[in-house]
Design a protein around this motif. Structure first.
Motif, PDB file in Angstrom:
ATOM      1  N   LYS A  24       0.828  -1.210   0.000  1.00 41.03           N
ATOM      2  CA  LYS A  24       0.000   0.000   0.000  1.00 41.03           C
ATOM      3  C   LYS A  24       0.866   1.265   0.000  1.00 41.03           C
ATOM      4  CE  LYS A  24      -0.808   0.709   4.947  1.00 41.03           C
ATOM      5  NZ  LYS A  24      -1.847   0.885   5.993  1.00 41.03           N
ATOM      6  N   ALA A  25       2.164   1.086  -0.154  1.00 42.61           N
ATOM      7  CA  ALA A  25       3.081   2.221  -0.273  1.00 42.61           C
ATOM      8  C   ALA A  25       4.317   1.721  -1.005  1.00 42.61           C
ATOM      9  CB  ALA A  25       3.456   2.773   1.106  1.00 42.61           C
ATOM     10  N   LEU A  26       5.143   2.674  -1.478  1.00 41.19           N
ATOM     11  CA  LEU A  26       6.377   2.290  -2.165  1.00 41.19           C
ATOM     12  C   LEU A  26       7.347   1.653  -1.171  1.00 41.19           C
ATOM     13  CD1 LEU A  26       6.904   5.410  -4.473  1.00 41.19           C
ATOM     14  CD2 LEU A  26       5.985   3.156  -5.101  1.00 41.19           C
ATOM     15  N   LEU A  27       8.037   0.636  -1.638  1.00 43.43           N
ATOM     16  CA  LEU A  27       8.984  -0.097  -0.791  1.00 43.43           C
ATOM     17  C   LEU A  27      10.389   0.457  -0.973  1.00 43.43           C
ATOM     18  CD1 LEU A  27       7.694  -3.706  -1.621  1.00 43.43           C
ATOM     19  CD2 LEU A  27       6.926  -2.185   0.210  1.00 43.43           C
ATOM     20  N   ASP A  28      11.249   0.175  -0.018  1.00 43.33           N
ATOM     21  CA  ASP A  28      12.633   0.643  -0.081  1.00 43.33           C
ATOM     22  C   ASP A  28      13.532  -0.399   0.584  1.00 43.33           C
ATOM     23  OD1 ASP A  28      15.006   1.961  -0.220  1.00 43.33           O
ATOM     24  OD2 ASP A  28      14.428   3.656   1.055  1.00 43.33           O
ATOM     25  N   ARG A  29      14.274  -1.128  -0.236  1.00 44.80           N
ATOM     26  CA  ARG A  29      15.152  -2.164   0.302  1.00 44.80           C
ATOM     27  C   ARG A  29      16.257  -1.572   1.152  1.00 44.80           C
ATOM     28  NH1 ARG A  29      19.803  -4.463   0.425  1.00 44.80           N
ATOM     29  NH2 ARG A  29      20.605  -2.627  -0.643  1.00 44.80           N
ATOM     30  N   GLU A  30      16.705  -0.371   0.807  1.00 47.84           N
ATOM     31  CA  GLU A  30      17.780   0.233   1.578  1.00 47.84           C
ATOM     32  C   GLU A  30      17.308   0.620   2.985  1.00 47.84           C
ATOM     33  OE1 GLU A  30      18.839  -0.469  -2.108  1.00 47.84           O
ATOM     34  OE2 GLU A  30      17.279   1.033  -1.774  1.00 47.84           O
ATOM     35  N   ALA A  31      16.018   0.821   3.158  1.00 46.32           N
ATOM     36  CA  ALA A  31      15.482   1.104   4.497  1.00 46.32           C
ATOM     37  C   ALA A  31      15.330  -0.189   5.290  1.00 46.32           C
ATOM     38  CB  ALA A  31      14.135   1.827   4.397  1.00 46.32           C
ATOM     39  N   GLU A  32      14.797  -1.241   4.651  1.00 46.76           N
ATOM     40  CA  GLU A  32      14.675  -2.562   5.290  1.00 46.76           C
ATOM     41  C   GLU A  32      14.717  -3.617   4.198  1.00 46.76           C
ATOM     42  OE1 GLU A  32      12.289  -3.659   8.576  1.00 46.76           O
ATOM     43  OE2 GLU A  32      11.607  -1.601   8.925  1.00 46.76           O
TER      44      GLU A  32
ATOM     45  N   SER B 216       0.963 -15.233  13.378  1.00 48.07           N
ATOM     46  CA  SER B 216       2.042 -15.870  12.625  1.00 48.07           C
ATOM     47  C   SER B 216       2.908 -14.761  12.045  1.00 48.07           C
ATOM     48  CB  SER B 216       1.468 -16.757  11.515  1.00 48.07           C
ATOM     49  OG  SER B 216       2.510 -17.361  10.766  1.00 48.07           O
ATOM     50  N   ASP B 217       4.142 -15.090  11.739  1.00 42.78           N
ATOM     51  CA  ASP B 217       5.065 -14.095  11.186  1.00 42.78           C
ATOM     52  C   ASP B 217       4.988 -14.087   9.665  1.00 42.78           C
ATOM     53  OD1 ASP B 217       6.081 -13.256  13.660  1.00 42.78           O
ATOM     54  OD2 ASP B 217       7.434 -14.977  13.738  1.00 42.78           O
ATOM     55  N   PHE B 218       5.073 -12.893   9.098  1.00 44.25           N
ATOM     56  CA  PHE B 218       5.161 -12.740   7.645  1.00 44.25           C
ATOM     57  C   PHE B 218       6.434 -11.958   7.334  1.00 44.25           C
ATOM     58  CE2 PHE B 218       4.382 -10.397   3.676  1.00 44.25           C
ATOM     59  CZ  PHE B 218       4.094 -11.451   2.825  1.00 44.25           C
ATOM     60  N   HIS B 219       7.316 -12.550   6.540  1.00 46.54           N
ATOM     61  CA  HIS B 219       8.591 -11.931   6.174  1.00 46.54           C
ATOM     62  C   HIS B 219       8.561 -11.607   4.681  1.00 46.54           C
ATOM     63  CE1 HIS B 219      10.737 -14.100   9.748  1.00 46.54           C
ATOM     64  NE2 HIS B 219       9.859 -13.199  10.129  1.00 46.54           N
ATOM     65  N   LEU B 220       8.727 -10.361   4.361  1.00 50.64           N
ATOM     66  CA  LEU B 220       8.768  -9.923   2.957  1.00 50.64           C
ATOM     67  C   LEU B 220      10.209  -9.565   2.613  1.00 50.64           C
ATOM     68  CD1 LEU B 220       7.201  -9.282   0.390  1.00 50.64           C
ATOM     69  CD2 LEU B 220       6.895  -6.939   1.244  1.00 50.64           C
ATOM     70  N   ILE B 221      10.789 -10.327   1.706  1.00 52.97           N
ATOM     71  CA  ILE B 221      12.175 -10.101   1.285  1.00 52.97           C
ATOM     72  C   ILE B 221      12.163  -9.176   0.074  1.00 52.97           C
ATOM     73  CG2 ILE B 221      14.280 -11.212   0.460  1.00 52.97           C
ATOM     74  CD1 ILE B 221      13.318 -13.764   1.862  1.00 52.97           C
ATOM     75  N   LEU B 222      12.838  -8.048   0.188  1.00 47.30           N
ATOM     76  CA  LEU B 222      12.850  -7.049  -0.885  1.00 47.30           C
ATOM     77  C   LEU B 222      14.078  -7.257  -1.765  1.00 47.30           C
ATOM     78  CD1 LEU B 222      11.781  -3.847   1.084  1.00 47.30           C
ATOM     79  CD2 LEU B 222      10.354  -5.550  -0.054  1.00 47.30           C
ATOM     80  N   GLN B 223      13.799  -7.394  -3.068  1.00 54.82           N
ATOM     81  CA  GLN B 223      14.895  -7.522  -4.033  1.00 54.82           C
ATOM     82  C   GLN B 223      15.324  -6.127  -4.492  1.00 54.82           C
ATOM     83  OE1 GLN B 223      13.062 -10.095  -6.961  1.00 54.82           O
ATOM     84  NE2 GLN B 223      14.123 -11.876  -6.127  1.00 54.82           N
ATOM     85  N   ASP B 224      16.594  -5.935  -4.604  1.00 57.56           N
ATOM     86  CA  ASP B 224      17.139  -4.612  -4.898  1.00 57.56           C
ATOM     87  C   ASP B 224      16.979  -4.258  -6.370  1.00 57.56           C
ATOM     88  OD1 ASP B 224      18.386  -2.258  -4.174  1.00 57.56           O
ATOM     89  OD2 ASP B 224      20.369  -2.992  -4.750  1.00 57.56           O
ATOM     90  N   VAL B 225      16.763  -2.975  -6.630  1.00 53.81           N
ATOM     91  CA  VAL B 225      16.853  -2.403  -7.972  1.00 53.81           C
ATOM     92  C   VAL B 225      17.807  -1.218  -7.875  1.00 53.81           C
ATOM     93  CG1 VAL B 225      14.546  -3.154  -8.644  1.00 53.81           C
ATOM     94  CG2 VAL B 225      14.847  -0.908  -7.599  1.00 53.81           C
ATOM     95  N   ASN B 226      18.335  -0.831  -9.028  1.00 49.52           N
ATOM     96  CA  ASN B 226      19.306   0.258  -9.038  1.00 49.52           C
ATOM     97  C   ASN B 226      18.565   1.587  -9.000  1.00 49.52           C
ATOM     98  OD1 ASN B 226      21.890   1.291  -9.062  1.00 49.52           O
ATOM     99  ND2 ASN B 226      21.934   1.497 -11.298  1.00 49.52           N
ATOM    100  N   ASP B 227      18.252   2.023  -7.777  1.00 48.27           N
ATOM    101  CA  ASP B 227      17.454   3.249  -7.623  1.00 48.27           C
ATOM    102  C   ASP B 227      18.153   4.281  -6.748  1.00 48.27           C
ATOM    103  OD1 ASP B 227      17.295   1.828  -5.287  1.00 48.27           O
ATOM    104  OD2 ASP B 227      15.135   2.073  -5.019  1.00 48.27           O
ATOM    105  N   ASN B 228      19.431   4.132  -6.505  1.00 49.05           N
ATOM    106  CA  ASN B 228      20.174   5.092  -5.684  1.00 49.05           C
ATOM    107  C   ASN B 228      21.376   5.612  -6.466  1.00 49.05           C
ATOM    108  OD1 ASN B 228      19.066   5.044  -2.716  1.00 49.05           O
ATOM    109  ND2 ASN B 228      19.036   2.929  -3.445  1.00 49.05           N
TER     110      ASN B 228
END
Length: 590
Positions: A380-388, A409-421
């Motif tokens: 529901k918002a933009l993600l940022d791998r560099e933040a988490e 229960s735990d839910f773990h979302l693994i963020l894949q990096d893109v070249n955005d920095n």
């Protein structure tokens, strides 16, 4: 010359059946040892007769060899010495001896008649393979005489023990003491043989009762709770593998909800809950136990219904919280996923069959939302791998209706990096300087980095000056994938701070470029260090300005002091005038 003499232990002097004699009268006879002995038990008289002067023992020494010498009056030998051989014959002078104080044999309960229990061997010190050492054996006593006397036989000449009448039972007697008479032709000796009866597993465990009735438990009964005590007995020898009892559930518990611990001293069985009970899957079960021994039963003996017992387990319903299909859910998504992207799904079921509502807890960044009915999870918002790089939240499942029990229960979302920095400087460079005036071109090295993963940086930054106008004074050159060198092209620089803009490109997909500024100061130096910033550096006063500020400060302080002094003087004069105008005081009269 050879002589034979029977051994004797009696003191005294005995003449040997042999004699030496020299032809001429007057010869003197002496005996000479051929080997050095602890004692020499022979002597010779002047007639040439040889005597035994000490007791001989055939078991100690079977033969003696020495010399007889004839000498004249001057002690000179009259001839070569004569070698004498004396053979000691054995007599029966030793009684039989027992091999030990007590000889121990073992026999199992189920040994058949005629079975060899062991061989009893006594000893005799007389000469072997002669009538003096020939021994015979006979049992003269059996203790106890239970169930009958004469349970054992011993072979007369070889000493082999056998079962003579029947197999033994340890319940009758665990040990027998048998006295054996050992004889040679002249002596008799009594020896003790101990026969231990070894228990065998010929008795099965028997339950004290076959039906333990009904047992009603709530399905939330705690794991590890003892719910029933069972007991079986075994007639084999106590505290052995034949009498120890292990309880095994053979029917009614395919899920492995129960277990039985056995007290090794009493054989009491404690039935415990091993896994949570479940009314929904097994409300009623008939549990059957089998009592067994660790040791195998002897041939012909088998477990039967006496070794089994059972009870009815009745589980009552308890309102339970929903159960997730797994303790942790995991999903992977690219960090540039658009808002509204579905990233995962969770599922939970209520044991009582009620509907389940889903919600999220711990969504501190507000990145996710969940469909309360389906369990689908969306961004529901933009993600940022560099933040988490791994975003962790909890999913809450709540039953609809009743007591609204919930589980998580735990839910773990693994963020894949893109070249955005875009690339940036690896640190803040505030101390770059050249000594003014510059006598020769110089340079400084700096490092670049960015916040994306290594795979997007490519380790190959490229560097260039930020504007064409800088190229006449400066040059930037790449050292390696992360470092570059900023160099001056001449020496004609002013004493001030130069802000050099530099473009850094990461070469990624897509490529990202950032522009950074390197402040470089030209300043007067003392011993190779910058003494002060350049005179016209923004925010830092020159020497003249500093002196002017100091003079102005002193002037302001002088004016303030003067004003204060004048005001104090005026106030003093005013007070004097008021004192002069005041009426003269009239003294009081009584």
């Amino acid at each position: 010359m050879s002589c034979t003499f029977r051994s004797t232990t009696k003191q005294g002097q005995y003449r040997l059946p042999c004699r030496v004699q020299w032809n001429d009268p007057g010869a003197q006879y002496v005996l000479v040892e051929k080997e050095k002995l602890p004692r020499f038990p022979f002597s010779i008289d002047q007639e040439g007769n040889i005597y035994v002067t000490q007791p001989l023992d055939q078991e100690e020494k079977e033969a003696y060899v020495f010399y007889a010498v004839a000498k004249d009056d001057d002690g000179k030998p009259l001839a070569f010495p004569l070698e004498v051989h004396v053979t000691v014959e054995d007599i029966n002078d030793n009684p039989p001896t027992c091999p030990s104080a007590v000889t121990v044999f073992e026999v199992q309960e189920n040994e058949k008649l005629g079975s060899n229990i062991g061989t009893f061997t006594a000893h005799d010190l007389d000469k072997e393979n002669t009538p003096n050492s020939l021994l015979t054996y006979q049992i003269v006593e059996q203790v106890p005489q239970i169930p009958v006397d004469g349970l054992f036989l011993v072979e007369k000449f070889e000493g082999k023990f056998q079962l003579g009448k029947q197999s033994l039972k340890k319940q009758d007697a665990a040990q027998y003491n048998v006295t054996v008479e050992v004889s040679d032709k002249d002596f008799k000796t009594l020896c003790l043989v101990q026969i231990n009866v070894i228990d065998i597993n010929d008795q099965i465990p028997i339950f004290e009762k076959s039906d333990y009735g009904n047992l009603t438990l709530a399905e939330d009964k705690g794991v590890g709770s003892t719910i029933l005590i069972i007991r079986a007995t075994d007639a084999d020898e106590p505290l052995t593998g034949s009498s120890k009892i292990l309880y095994r559930i053979i029917e009614g518990d395919s899920e492995g909800r129960l277990e039985v611990d056995t007290d090794p001293q009493t054989n009491v069985g404690y039935v415990k809950i091993k896994k949570p009970l479940d009314f929904e899957t097994a409300p009623i079960s008939h549990i059957v136990f089998q009592a067994e021994n660790p040791e195998p039963l002897v041939s012909g003996v088998t477990y039967n219904a006496s070794s089994q017992a059972g009870f009815w387990l009745i589980v009552t319903d308890v309102n339970e919280a929903p159960v997730f299909s797994q303790p942790t859910f995991q999903a992977t998504v690219s960090e540039d996923a658009p808002v509204g992207t579905k990233v995962g799904n969770v599922t939970a079921k209520d044991p009582e069959g009620l509907d389940v509502s889903y919600s999220l807890s711990g969504d501190k960044r507000g990145w996710l939302r969940i469909d309360s009915t389906t369990g689908d999870i969306f961004t529901k918002a933009l993600l940022d791998r560099e933040a988490e790089s791994v975003y962790r939240v909890q999913v809450v499942a709540t039953e609809r209706g009743r007591s609204s029990l919930r589980s998580t229960s735990d839910f773990h979302l693994i963020l894949q990096d893109v070249n955005d920095n875009p690339p940036r400087l690896a640190k803040e460079y505030t101390g770059l300087f050249f000594c003014y005036p510059l006598t020769a071109p110089g340079s400084h090295v700096f490092e670049a980095t960015d916040d994306d993963q290594m795979s997007f940086r490519g380790h190959h930054f490229t560097f260039s000056l930020g504007s064409e106008s800088l190229k006449k004074d400066w040059d930037v050159s790449k050292i390696n994938g992360s470092h570059a060198r900023l160099s001056t092209k001449h020496t004609n620089f002013e004493e001030k701070v130069y802000d050099i803009s530099i473009r850094i490109n990461d070469g990624g997909r897509p490529p990202m470029e950032g522009t950074v500024s390197l402040p470089v100061t030209f300043c007067s130096c003392v011993e190779g260090r910058c003494f002060r910033p350049a005179g016209r550096q923004s925010g830092i006063p020159t020497l003249g300005t500093a002196v002017a500020i100091l003079l102005i400060t002193f002037l302001v302080i002088g004016i303030i002091l003067a004003v204060v002094f004048i005001r104090i003087k005026k106030n003093k004069n005013k007070n004097n005038v008021e004192d002069a105008q005041a009426p003269e005081a009239t003294p009081l009269r009584s």
